[in-house]
Design a protein around this motif. Sequence first.
Motif, PDB file in Angstrom:
ATOM      1  N   LEU A  16     -35.949  43.010 -56.914  1.00  0.00           N
ATOM      2  CA  LEU A  16     -35.447  41.952 -56.039  1.00  0.00           C
ATOM      3  C   LEU A  16     -35.520  40.627 -56.807  1.00  0.00           C
ATOM      4  O   LEU A  16     -36.614  40.118 -57.069  1.00  0.00           O
ATOM      5  CB  LEU A  16     -36.266  41.856 -54.751  1.00  0.00           C
ATOM      6  N   GLY A  17     -34.348  40.103 -57.181  1.00  0.00           N
ATOM      7  CA  GLY A  17     -34.338  38.888 -57.974  1.00  0.00           C
ATOM      8  C   GLY A  17     -35.114  39.095 -59.261  1.00  0.00           C
ATOM      9  O   GLY A  17     -34.909  40.092 -59.965  1.00  0.00           O
ATOM     10  N   PRO A  18     -36.048  38.209 -59.582  1.00  0.00           N
ATOM     11  CA  PRO A  18     -36.801  38.345 -60.828  1.00  0.00           C
ATOM     12  C   PRO A  18     -37.948  39.354 -60.746  1.00  0.00           C
ATOM     13  O   PRO A  18     -38.602  39.625 -61.753  1.00  0.00           O
ATOM     14  CB  PRO A  18     -37.353  36.935 -61.045  1.00  0.00           C
ATOM     15  N   SER A  19     -38.205  39.909 -59.558  1.00  0.00           N
ATOM     16  CA  SER A  19     -39.378  40.762 -59.349  1.00  0.00           C
ATOM     17  C   SER A  19     -39.039  42.243 -59.442  1.00  0.00           C
ATOM     18  O   SER A  19     -37.990  42.690 -58.969  1.00  0.00           O
ATOM     19  CB  SER A  19     -40.002  40.493 -57.976  1.00  0.00           C
ATOM     20  N   THR A  20     -39.973  42.998 -60.023  1.00  0.00           N
ATOM     21  CA  THR A  20     -39.929  44.455 -60.023  1.00  0.00           C
ATOM     22  C   THR A  20     -41.248  44.953 -59.464  1.00  0.00           C
ATOM     23  O   THR A  20     -42.331  44.571 -59.951  1.00  0.00           O
ATOM     24  CB  THR A  20     -39.719  45.022 -61.432  1.00  0.00           C
ATOM     25  N   PHE A  21     -41.170  45.770 -58.435  1.00  0.00           N
ATOM     26  CA  PHE A  21     -42.350  46.378 -57.817  1.00  0.00           C
ATOM     27  C   PHE A  21     -42.299  47.889 -58.050  1.00  0.00           C
ATOM     28  O   PHE A  21     -41.242  48.503 -57.892  1.00  0.00           O
ATOM     29  CB  PHE A  21     -42.370  46.129 -56.303  1.00  0.00           C
ATOM     30  N   GLU A 140     -43.499  45.199 -47.482  1.00  0.00           N
ATOM     31  CA  GLU A 140     -42.213  44.509 -47.463  1.00  0.00           C
ATOM     32  C   GLU A 140     -42.113  43.696 -48.749  1.00  0.00           C
ATOM     33  O   GLU A 140     -42.993  42.866 -49.026  1.00  0.00           O
ATOM     34  CB  GLU A 140     -42.113  43.564 -46.270  1.00  0.00           C
ATOM     35  N   PHE A 141     -41.063  43.925 -49.526  1.00  0.00           N
ATOM     36  CA  PHE A 141     -40.909  43.267 -50.819  1.00  0.00           C
ATOM     37  C   PHE A 141     -39.836  42.186 -50.763  1.00  0.00           C
ATOM     38  O   PHE A 141     -38.781  42.362 -50.138  1.00  0.00           O
ATOM     39  CB  PHE A 141     -40.562  44.290 -51.895  1.00  0.00           C
ATOM     40  N   PHE A 142     -40.094  41.073 -51.459  1.00  0.00           N
ATOM     41  CA  PHE A 142     -39.178  39.946 -51.521  1.00  0.00           C
ATOM     42  C   PHE A 142     -39.075  39.483 -52.974  1.00  0.00           C
ATOM     43  O   PHE A 142     -39.731  40.030 -53.861  1.00  0.00           O
ATOM     44  CB  PHE A 142     -39.664  38.808 -50.622  1.00  0.00           C
ATOM     45  N   GLU A 143     -38.256  38.462 -53.216  1.00  0.00           N
ATOM     46  CA  GLU A 143     -38.014  38.037 -54.604  1.00  0.00           C
ATOM     47  C   GLU A 143     -39.257  37.467 -55.271  1.00  0.00           C
ATOM     48  O   GLU A 143     -39.461  37.689 -56.470  1.00  0.00           O
ATOM     49  CB  GLU A 143     -36.868  37.021 -54.647  1.00  0.00           C
ATOM     50  N   SER A 304     -47.890  35.665 -52.666  1.00  0.00           N
ATOM     51  CA  SER A 304     -46.704  34.949 -53.157  1.00  0.00           C
ATOM     52  C   SER A 304     -46.999  34.281 -54.486  1.00  0.00           C
ATOM     53  O   SER A 304     -48.141  33.928 -54.788  1.00  0.00           O
ATOM     54  CB  SER A 304     -46.271  33.858 -52.162  1.00  0.00           C
ATOM     55  N   VAL A 305     -45.949  34.095 -55.258  1.00  0.00           N
ATOM     56  CA  VAL A 305     -45.997  33.230 -56.440  1.00  0.00           C
ATOM     57  C   VAL A 305     -45.397  31.900 -56.030  1.00  0.00           C
ATOM     58  O   VAL A 305     -44.287  31.832 -55.499  1.00  0.00           O
ATOM     59  CB  VAL A 305     -45.216  33.838 -57.616  1.00  0.00           C
ATOM     60  N   MET A 306     -46.144  30.843 -56.250  1.00  0.00           N
ATOM     61  CA  MET A 306     -45.737  29.521 -55.766  1.00  0.00           C
ATOM     62  C   MET A 306     -45.120  28.691 -56.897  1.00  0.00           C
ATOM     63  O   MET A 306     -45.543  28.788 -58.029  1.00  0.00           O
ATOM     64  CB  MET A 306     -46.954  28.779 -55.194  1.00  0.00           C
TER      65      MET A 306
END
Length: 306
Positions: A16-21, A140-143, A304-306
């Motif tokens: 999702l966007g820059p993230s990989t889970f 639940e995964f987000f960017e 979250s990453v802020m």
Amino acid sequence: MQVIDYKYIKINQWRLGPSTFRAWPAVGARLMDWQIAVAGQAPRPIIHWPADADLSKPAKIRGGNPILFPFVARTYDKGQIGFWQAPDGSRRPMPMHGFARDGHFTISRADETGFTAILAPSAAAQEAYPFNYQFLVTYEFFELSFKVHLELENRSSQPIPWCAGHHFYFRLPWHAGLQRKDYVLRVPAKKAFHHAGDGHLEPVKDFLPESSFADPLNVDLIRCKLKSNLTTFGPKNDEENISIRLGSDPVPAPWASLVTWTENETSPFYCVEPWMGPPNSPEHEKGLHWVAPGASEKFSVEVSVM
């Protein structure tokens, strides 16, 4: 969402966007790692996963997010470790951190947004926790974040106790050239404790609301009486902070806990762990929650990453 091969097992992966889970829902409902790809750079781990992980011993893997259920850390019955006293007065065995972190789960949902997995208790788990219940883990995964919900549904005619939590292995340090001393942890807690060898909570008076990850006092420190549901940590210049939010209420329940731990000074991780309460809650009852017959309770956390 993709199903991919990892060593000799099948795991799930989300981009999702820059993230990989990556996650192993069938065993431990385990989030394995979370990486963020910054433009022009190699992906950076947020949640650590060791390359040499022994998948035959999932409870021993130092990485990802082991789910701690039904109780966190060590339990005692009259000073004897590895046991707890059930509501009917019987002494029951209880493994360290419970039995979910290496338990088998049934995947009830896996889609582009995340997954839900339901614990299938083993015979040993039923002996340790002899109730009629359903325990669900939902991600639940987000960017730039994820949410994880632990839910206990009581299907019996008696109240059920629990005090669950998470064991997030965060990669530290996560910037080239920095060390643990260059990262700051901010926890708005009024009380702190260490877990004594006989099961009681030993007060710690000299803890600080803001401290370096190089401070040895942070190892095995249990912070309670949180004034806010938000904990943050990151480099001293506030660049790329990570936040952990316990639930949606501005102030968590009085004995909700934030625990910090690492294995040794050279470990590539530092664990920052939101728990429903401190260790050994069945005995001292601080942070112990009860779910009424026919009811359910949820413990939710956002990272979250802020």
